[in-house]
Write a protein that holds these residues in place. Structure first.
Motif, short mmCIF file in Angstrom:
data_model
loop_
_atom_site.label_atom_id
_atom_site.label_comp_id
_atom_site.label_asym_id
_atom_site.label_seq_id
_atom_site.Cartn_x
_atom_site.Cartn_y
_atom_site.Cartn_z
N ASP A 119 -11.40 -8.22 11.75
CA ASP A 119 -10.80 -7.88 13.03
C ASP A 119 -11.16 -8.95 14.05
O ASP A 119 -12.28 -9.43 14.09
CB ASP A 119 -11.31 -6.53 13.53
CG ASP A 119 -10.89 -5.38 12.64
OD1 ASP A 119 -9.97 -5.58 11.84
OD2 ASP A 119 -11.49 -4.30 12.75
N LEU A 123 -8.05 -6.45 17.25
CA LEU A 123 -6.80 -6.54 16.51
C LEU A 123 -7.09 -6.42 15.02
O LEU A 123 -7.76 -7.28 14.44
CB LEU A 123 -6.10 -7.87 16.78
CG LEU A 123 -5.51 -8.06 18.16
CD1 LEU A 123 -4.95 -9.46 18.29
CD2 LEU A 123 -4.43 -7.04 18.42
N GLN A 153 -2.55 -8.75 13.44
CA GLN A 153 -2.59 -10.21 13.41
C GLN A 153 -1.40 -10.76 12.64
O GLN A 153 -0.77 -11.74 13.05
CB GLN A 153 -3.89 -10.67 12.76
CG GLN A 153 -5.13 -10.28 13.51
CD GLN A 153 -6.38 -10.52 12.69
OE1 GLN A 153 -6.39 -11.33 11.78
NE2 GLN A 153 -7.44 -9.80 13.02
#
Length: 66
Positions: A4, A12, A17
């Motif tokens: 992340d 995210l 992503q």
């Protein structure tokens, strides 16, 4: 395994992503297809663009997994 990322205090996950990374790639591929004249032969451009975006996302996710 993808990790992340934190951007401005917002985490995210890898799927987000991949979705964000696919947008500039989609724009580049659509520009190339437009220049080559492929988009003139597409029956339903919006459906084609959506399917192309889904394919790019899937390829990025598969690449991130390996």
């Amino acid at each position: 395994m993808p990790i992340d990322f934190e951007i401005g205090g917002v985490y995210l996950p890898p799927i987000a992503q991949a979705l964000l990374l696919a947008v500039p790639l989609l724009i580049a591929v659509l520009w190339l297809l437009q220049k080559l004249g492929v988009m003139q032969r597409v029956w339903h451009p919006a459906l084609f663009e959506g399917a192309l975006y889904a394919c790019l996302c899937a390829l990025i996710i598969l690449y991130m997994g390996s």
